[in-house]
Design a protein around this motif. Structure first.
Motif, PDB file in Angstrom:
ATOM      1  N   MET A 116     138.865 -10.177 -32.198  1.00  0.00           N
ATOM      2  CA  MET A 116     138.996 -11.493 -31.595  1.00  0.00           C
ATOM      3  C   MET A 116     138.887 -11.337 -30.080  1.00  0.00           C
ATOM      4  SD  MET A 116     139.450 -14.607 -32.825  1.00  0.00           S
ATOM      5  CE  MET A 116     140.274 -14.304 -34.396  1.00  0.00           C
ATOM      6  N   SER A 117     138.041 -12.103 -29.445  1.00  0.00           N
ATOM      7  CA  SER A 117     137.835 -11.965 -28.005  1.00  0.00           C
ATOM      8  C   SER A 117     139.100 -12.341 -27.239  1.00  0.00           C
ATOM      9  CB  SER A 117     136.679 -12.849 -27.537  1.00  0.00           C
ATOM     10  OG  SER A 117     137.061 -14.219 -27.552  1.00  0.00           O
ATOM     11  N   VAL A 118     139.141 -11.957 -25.981  1.00  0.00           N
ATOM     12  CA  VAL A 118     140.275 -12.308 -25.124  1.00  0.00           C
ATOM     13  C   VAL A 118     140.422 -13.820 -25.047  1.00  0.00           C
ATOM     14  CG1 VAL A 118     141.118 -12.274 -22.740  1.00  0.00           C
ATOM     15  CG2 VAL A 118     140.232 -10.170 -23.793  1.00  0.00           C
ATOM     16  N   GLN A 119     139.316 -14.536 -24.804  1.00  0.00           N
ATOM     17  CA  GLN A 119     139.392 -15.989 -24.693  1.00  0.00           C
ATOM     18  C   GLN A 119     139.854 -16.628 -25.997  1.00  0.00           C
ATOM     19  OE1 GLN A 119     138.605 -18.083 -21.800  1.00  0.00           O
ATOM     20  NE2 GLN A 119     139.815 -19.384 -23.156  1.00  0.00           N
ATOM     21  N   ASP A 120     139.288 -16.190 -27.120  1.00  0.00           N
ATOM     22  CA  ASP A 120     139.678 -16.756 -28.407  1.00  0.00           C
ATOM     23  C   ASP A 120     141.153 -16.495 -28.700  1.00  0.00           C
ATOM     24  OD1 ASP A 120     137.118 -17.666 -28.763  1.00  0.00           O
ATOM     25  OD2 ASP A 120     136.568 -16.183 -30.293  1.00  0.00           O
ATOM     26  N   SER A 121     141.630 -15.331 -28.303  1.00  0.00           N
ATOM     27  CA  SER A 121     143.039 -14.994 -28.537  1.00  0.00           C
ATOM     28  C   SER A 121     143.963 -15.912 -27.747  1.00  0.00           C
ATOM     29  CB  SER A 121     143.291 -13.530 -28.166  1.00  0.00           C
ATOM     30  OG  SER A 121     142.502 -12.660 -28.954  1.00  0.00           O
ATOM     31  N   TRP A 122     143.601 -16.206 -26.503  1.00  0.00           N
ATOM     32  CA  TRP A 122     144.402 -17.138 -25.700  1.00  0.00           C
ATOM     33  C   TRP A 122     144.333 -18.551 -26.285  1.00  0.00           C
ATOM     34  CZ3 TRP A 122     147.642 -16.526 -21.489  1.00  0.00           C
ATOM     35  CH2 TRP A 122     147.681 -15.259 -20.903  1.00  0.00           C
ATOM     36  N   ASP A 123     143.173 -18.953 -26.748  1.00  0.00           N
ATOM     37  CA  ASP A 123     143.039 -20.286 -27.341  1.00  0.00           C
ATOM     38  C   ASP A 123     143.895 -20.408 -28.601  1.00  0.00           C
ATOM     39  OD1 ASP A 123     141.261 -20.990 -25.336  1.00  0.00           O
ATOM     40  OD2 ASP A 123     139.469 -20.642 -26.558  1.00  0.00           O
ATOM     41  N   LEU A 124     143.881 -19.388 -29.422  1.00  0.00           N
ATOM     42  CA  LEU A 124     144.704 -19.402 -30.626  1.00  0.00           C
ATOM     43  C   LEU A 124     146.185 -19.448 -30.281  1.00  0.00           C
ATOM     44  CD1 LEU A 124     142.816 -16.879 -32.931  1.00  0.00           C
ATOM     45  CD2 LEU A 124     143.548 -19.179 -33.592  1.00  0.00           C
ATOM     46  N   ALA A 125     146.586 -18.661 -29.287  1.00  0.00           N
ATOM     47  CA  ALA A 125     147.989 -18.656 -28.874  1.00  0.00           C
ATOM     48  C   ALA A 125     148.411 -20.021 -28.357  1.00  0.00           C
ATOM     49  CB  ALA A 125     148.218 -17.582 -27.807  1.00  0.00           C
ATOM     50  N   ASP A 126     147.522 -20.675 -27.635  1.00  0.00           N
ATOM     51  CA  ASP A 126     147.818 -22.019 -27.131  1.00  0.00           C
ATOM     52  C   ASP A 126     148.060 -22.975 -28.298  1.00  0.00           C
ATOM     53  OD1 ASP A 126     147.269 -23.865 -24.424  1.00  0.00           O
ATOM     54  OD2 ASP A 126     146.839 -24.896 -26.321  1.00  0.00           O
ATOM     55  N   TYR A 127     147.228 -22.909 -29.297  1.00  0.00           N
ATOM     56  CA  TYR A 127     147.355 -23.814 -30.446  1.00  0.00           C
ATOM     57  C   TYR A 127     148.627 -23.524 -31.238  1.00  0.00           C
ATOM     58  CZ  TYR A 127     146.502 -25.934 -35.003  1.00  0.00           C
ATOM     59  OH  TYR A 127     146.631 -26.646 -36.169  1.00  0.00           O
ATOM     60  N   ILE A 128     148.846 -22.266 -31.588  1.00  0.00           N
ATOM     61  CA  ILE A 128     149.986 -21.901 -32.426  1.00  0.00           C
ATOM     62  C   ILE A 128     151.304 -22.191 -31.722  1.00  0.00           C
ATOM     63  CG2 ILE A 128     151.194 -19.952 -33.503  1.00  0.00           C
ATOM     64  CD1 ILE A 128     148.364 -18.744 -34.018  1.00  0.00           C
ATOM     65  N   ASN A 129     151.394 -21.856 -30.448  1.00  0.00           N
ATOM     66  CA  ASN A 129     152.654 -22.045 -29.730  1.00  0.00           C
ATOM     67  C   ASN A 129     152.790 -23.433 -29.123  1.00  0.00           C
ATOM     68  OD1 ASN A 129     153.797 -19.648 -30.427  1.00  0.00           O
ATOM     69  ND2 ASN A 129     153.317 -18.588 -28.513  1.00  0.00           N
ATOM     70  N   SER A 130     151.908 -24.338 -29.499  1.00  0.00           N
ATOM     71  CA  SER A 130     152.082 -25.758 -29.193  1.00  0.00           C
ATOM     72  C   SER A 130     152.675 -26.504 -30.385  1.00  0.00           C
ATOM     73  CB  SER A 130     150.742 -26.399 -28.805  1.00  0.00           C
ATOM     74  OG  SER A 130     150.264 -25.894 -27.584  1.00  0.00           O
ATOM     75  N   GLN A 131     153.033 -25.756 -31.435  1.00  0.00           N
ATOM     76  CA  GLN A 131     153.632 -26.347 -32.628  1.00  0.00           C
ATOM     77  C   GLN A 131     155.154 -26.174 -32.571  1.00  0.00           C
ATOM     78  OE1 GLN A 131     151.305 -27.866 -34.349  1.00  0.00           O
ATOM     79  NE2 GLN A 131     149.654 -26.839 -33.222  1.00  0.00           N
ATOM     80  N   GLU A 132     155.856 -27.014 -33.346  1.00  0.00           N
ATOM     81  CA  GLU A 132     157.307 -26.959 -33.331  1.00  0.00           C
ATOM     82  C   GLU A 132     157.860 -25.813 -34.173  1.00  0.00           C
ATOM     83  OE1 GLU A 132     159.660 -27.708 -31.709  1.00  0.00           O
ATOM     84  OE2 GLU A 132     159.335 -29.603 -30.672  1.00  0.00           O
ATOM     85  N   ARG A 133     159.055 -25.429 -33.816  1.00  0.00           N
ATOM     86  CA  ARG A 133     159.748 -24.325 -34.465  1.00  0.00           C
ATOM     87  C   ARG A 133     161.254 -24.486 -34.224  1.00  0.00           C
ATOM     88  NH1 ARG A 133     157.021 -20.487 -34.002  1.00  0.00           N
ATOM     89  NH2 ARG A 133     155.096 -21.440 -33.203  1.00  0.00           N
ATOM     90  N   PRO A 134     162.101 -23.651 -34.813  1.00  0.00           N
ATOM     91  CA  PRO A 134     163.545 -23.823 -34.613  1.00  0.00           C
ATOM     92  C   PRO A 134     163.968 -23.693 -33.152  1.00  0.00           C
ATOM     93  CG  PRO A 134     163.135 -22.493 -36.551  1.00  0.00           C
ATOM     94  CD  PRO A 134     161.805 -22.678 -35.875  1.00  0.00           C
ATOM     95  N   GLN A 135     165.094 -24.297 -32.866  1.00  0.00           N
ATOM     96  CA  GLN A 135     165.613 -24.389 -31.507  1.00  0.00           C
ATOM     97  C   GLN A 135     165.961 -23.017 -30.906  1.00  0.00           C
ATOM     98  OE1 GLN A 135     165.992 -25.489 -28.274  1.00  0.00           O
ATOM     99  NE2 GLN A 135     166.250 -27.458 -29.336  1.00  0.00           N
TER     100      GLN A 135
END
Length: 329
Positions: free
Chosen positions: A253-272
């Protein structure tokens, strides 16, 4: 020059700071960068090496117990673990794999000051933090059989490495990654996630379970890591993805794609976040410089204020007692 001809291929120059080679290196990917001059290269010993080691049989038993807990931390679910994570979910290769935050460095750099909690941490405290944040749980008691076993396994993996080895000299430590060419994109990340990640982690981020067995952990939602986990930092998740995902295809996975994926995943909700004060803006401000400056916690993403809730996931408590301050007079 010494060259490992097993699964890990690393050329080791005589002028480098140190070299530790196990007789039978673990199976780890070959497409990692060569070490740089001055880096300390360590290939951790295996459980097969443990059987041949001249140490007390009881210590061997404890180390094996630590390994068992490390790769199957779910056996502590409902007691210490309250999500779908194992230690080995983030630390691949049974905690030995380079560029997957191998755990042996913790055994040689700790006790040390940790900016996340602004105090000197022991190895047991560092492990306790993983239970509290990454596993959204409650650590085993300090000095307990299980915490001792986990610490013993960490130290077994570090066998032969000098104590207080400088952390930035250790080859393969952490999840290193460069900066993206463009700002990370939620939209690009969503497309990438659906194409590359959802087959294992599900379109809703809930992971994959077969009966009571977790096959692939949840990456958001109630069964995932909470807002205090280190991997909620966008750079940390991007580094993990780049070096380790998709599983078995590191650095595909390219550097850019990895950052894009991280942005998407960590923009989702999770426990407090267990350090929550009852106000997300106040909590973000309290831990901004030491942690949350690198997360989206307390920020508005896709029309939602992330972390603005009292959801604790699968547990019924907020902050475990292990997250206590220590100060010396």
């Amino acid at each position: 020059m010494v060259k490992l001809t097993s699964a890990l291929s690393i050329s080791v120059l005589a002028g480098w700071a140190g070299v530790s080679l196990a007789a039978e290196p673990p199976r780890i990917p070959v497409n990692f960068p060569q070490p740089e001059a001055g880096q300390y290269v360590h290939v951790p010993p295996t459980l097969a090496d443990l059987e041949e080691a001249t140490i007390h049989p009881e210590l061997k038993r404890v180390i094996r117990r630590g390994h068992d807990l490390f790769v199957n931390t779910q056996q502590l679910r409902g007691e210490n673990v309250f999500n779908d994570m194992n230690c080995s979910s983030c630390h691949l290769g049974e905690g030995a794999q380079p560029f997957s935050a191998p755990v042996w460095p913790a055994a040689v750099v700790l006790p040390n000051f940790r900016s996340k909690n602004q105090q000197v941490n022991s190895l047991e405290e560092r492990i306790a933090g993983c239970f509290s944040f990454s596993m959204n749980g409650k650590p085993p008691e300090y000095g307990s059989d299980n915490l001792l076993a986990l610490a013993a396994y960490h130290q077994w993996l570090a066998k032969g490495v000098p104590i207080y080895q400088p952390g930035d000299s250790l080859y393969g430590r952490g999840y290193p990654i460069g900066q993206p060419d463009a700002e990370p994109s939620y939209e690009r990340g969503q497309v990438l996630y659906e194409a590359n990640c959802s087959i294992c982690h599900a379109e809703n981020g809930g992971g994959l379970r077969v009966g009571d067995d977790v096959q692939y952990p949840a990456v958001w939602g109630d069964a995932s890591y909470n807002w205090g986990a280190g991997i909620t930092r966008i750079s940390t998740l991007a580094g993990f993805i780049h070096n380790n995902m998709p599983l078995g295809q590191p650095r595909s996975m390219s550097v850019q794609d990895s950052w894009d994926l991280a942005d998407y995943i960590n923009s989702q909700e999770r426990p407090q976040d267990p350090r929550y004060t009852g106000d997300v803006a106040e909590t973000r401000a309290l831990y901004l410089d030491t942690f949350h400056k690198s997360t989206y916690y307390g920020l508005e993403k896709q029309g939602r204020l992330l972390g603005d809730h009292d959801n604790l996931g699968e547990k019924d408590f907020l902050k475990p007692g292990a997250l206590r301050p220590r100060f010396f007079e």
